[in-house]
Design an enzyme around this catalytic site. Sequence first.
Site, short mmCIF file in Angstrom:
data_model
loop_
_atom_site.label_atom_id
_atom_site.label_comp_id
_atom_site.label_asym_id
_atom_site.label_seq_id
_atom_site.Cartn_x
_atom_site.Cartn_y
_atom_site.Cartn_z
N GLU A 66 -16.75 -34.78 106.30
CA GLU A 66 -16.62 -34.04 107.06
C GLU A 66 -18.31 -32.37 107.16
O GLU A 66 -18.65 -32.40 108.65
CB GLU A 66 -15.96 -32.61 107.27
CG GLU A 66 -14.21 -33.33 107.41
CD GLU A 66 -13.70 -34.20 106.17
OE1 GLU A 66 -14.29 -34.16 105.34
OE2 GLU A 66 -12.58 -34.78 106.49
N HIS A 119 -1.73 -29.32 105.93
CA HIS A 119 -2.07 -30.30 106.22
C HIS A 119 -1.34 -29.68 107.92
O HIS A 119 -1.00 -30.40 109.29
CB HIS A 119 -1.50 -31.51 106.52
CG HIS A 119 -2.14 -32.70 105.77
ND1 HIS A 119 -2.92 -32.10 104.45
CD2 HIS A 119 -3.79 -33.69 105.94
CE1 HIS A 119 -3.41 -33.52 104.10
NE2 HIS A 119 -3.82 -34.37 105.24
#
Lengths: 326, 342
Positions: A60, A129
């Site tokens: 990321e 999540h």
Amino acid sequence: MAQLTYREAVARGIAQEMARDENVVLLGEDVAKAGGVFKATVGLLEQFGPNRVLDTPISEQAILGAAMGAAMTGLRPIAEIMFADFLGVCYDYIANEFPKTRYMTNGQVGCPLVVRCGNGGGARFGAQHSQSVENWCMQFPGLKVVSPSSPVDVVGLLAAAVRDPDPVVFLEHKSLYATKGEVPDGEILDTLGTAKILRPGRDATILALGLMVPRSLQAADVLWAEHGIGCEVIDVRSLVPLDTQCILGSVARTGRVFTVEENPRQLGWGSELVSIIADEAFYDLDGPAVRITTPNIPLPAADALEDLAIPSVNRIVEMIRHSLSA
Amino acid sequence: MTQKTRPTAGETVPTGGISPDKRLEMYRLQVLLRQAEQRAYDLFLENKIKGTSHLSLGQEAVAAGAAAAMRPGDLSFCTYRGHAHTLARGVPVEKVLGELMGRDNGLMRGKGGSMHLTSVEHGVMGSYAIVGAHLPIACGAAWRAQYKGDSDVSVCFFGDGATNIGAFHEALNFAACRKLPVVFVCENNLYMEYTPIADVTAVKHPGGDRAGAYGLERIVIDGNDADVVYLTMVKAFARARAGEGPSLIECLTYRHSGHSRADPAKYRPPGELDRWKERDPVSIYRRRLETQGVAAETLDAIDAEIHRIIDDATKACEAAPSTSADILFTDVYADGGCSWRN
């Protein structure tokens, strides 16, 4: 006019901008060959090729850093960080790099890029999540934060975000990807920093974002049908820039305001909006400004628990009804 | 250029076809960086520079050798220890000292400070104060060059400490996978802030010993020898421009001062600094040029010219007004202001 799902609208918006400007490129994990884990980028690799649609490693920091370097030197990257929660592993770019570069360089360098994320709860994915991270992003001067609730807004706001000269975090709601809506043919371009009044009402203003928009609309229907309470529902759409005029204008008309958010109680986006209203519209209020939020807990995975945590239609109805009758 | 063992500075004299003009340019650059950093240090002691500062005293050969190998249009990405790399690309001393002193004539008119020197017109695309953050950013600039068919190379300078942060590994892998035209330059000055890098790193050479993990050649060079740096960089640039991908170059060097202004560097073993000062890059280079027949007067004239430049710059900065308040709220957003709401 076509019926598109929210996820199809994402691909439509990206394709519209990539076709318009060859400097627009897309990168992220699984976005090319697989069409995205949320299937929101299906067909883009085929249409624009591997030089413009890049599958990245699970890196990321490399994704956001590369987007920044490309943006600083002339491209208009769209970077996908799959789940918004993963901004935690590349937060340096959100907090320290994107938003500060223009200022620190005295205007020499800008970061015209878009970070797209699957945001929000309701999918039973548990605490890492499912978060809504608007409040992680809206605190940095220099960064813009947008979150659409309908397919047509996805296309128009995504186009506006790509064309914007500042860095934009574009939060797509995971639980809305399958929802459908009418999307006109042809180019669609919306404006950042504009809220939308989706339903007029004279008794209270509801400020909502993402998945909380359809829930607020449903709640408004119930409040009107069962209790005769007229709620004006505003889709805030853009937290930065913020359409303060629209919000304060509505509060001036209704005298009551409720924010409905998935952010946890502690320092969610609603707290900033309520603070602005308290500062600038205090004498318009006929009662306390009320935040309807997720409690101050990590989100649980089990459906029964997650449904209790995230504001539901029923909770919105009950809190507004109770507050107005107090 | 690849060397398997720690090189000893100054013992080998690479010729490599470096022209006399290029050698004088590198000498001049090293003297400039040395004198400018010493001036920055002096101005700190006089309290004319506030905040913090991370000097490159002792590491000049890396910045000079690299800059001498770069073309106009190549992009530098620097760290908070970035004064030298910024000056080496031709940014005027006055602009750099002015920025350090918070003056209106500063490079960013005081809005960035010592750790964020940026001059786009000179290809200095920023100095980054979060360790490792700029390695992926340099990859992005290189990706743009590759995508657009531009011939520029991005060069990313960082310290040994950055090799233990995740962004280093993410960037190396990303760049190697995509064969990006980027050159990663690790300045191994033996200390990550206050701690010996060897105490906290699993391999002997924090840059070179990691290269193999990304399919790259192991390159560990004498970072106190500008000629070695220059020749290594030339090769890395050629590779990048030929589309053959990134290079990772570990330059062994030593900083003569502490990590930052606040650090007296008392953690260094006795004698270490003296030993490294015997390998001082500026002295080595001067001796070499004299050995090769360059007249001492020629070099003295360069020294004197640089001294004048630094003095003039200092005077200009001392005479310059403080940064004006009207820029406090500017350039947060592209519309020029800081308003986030209507």
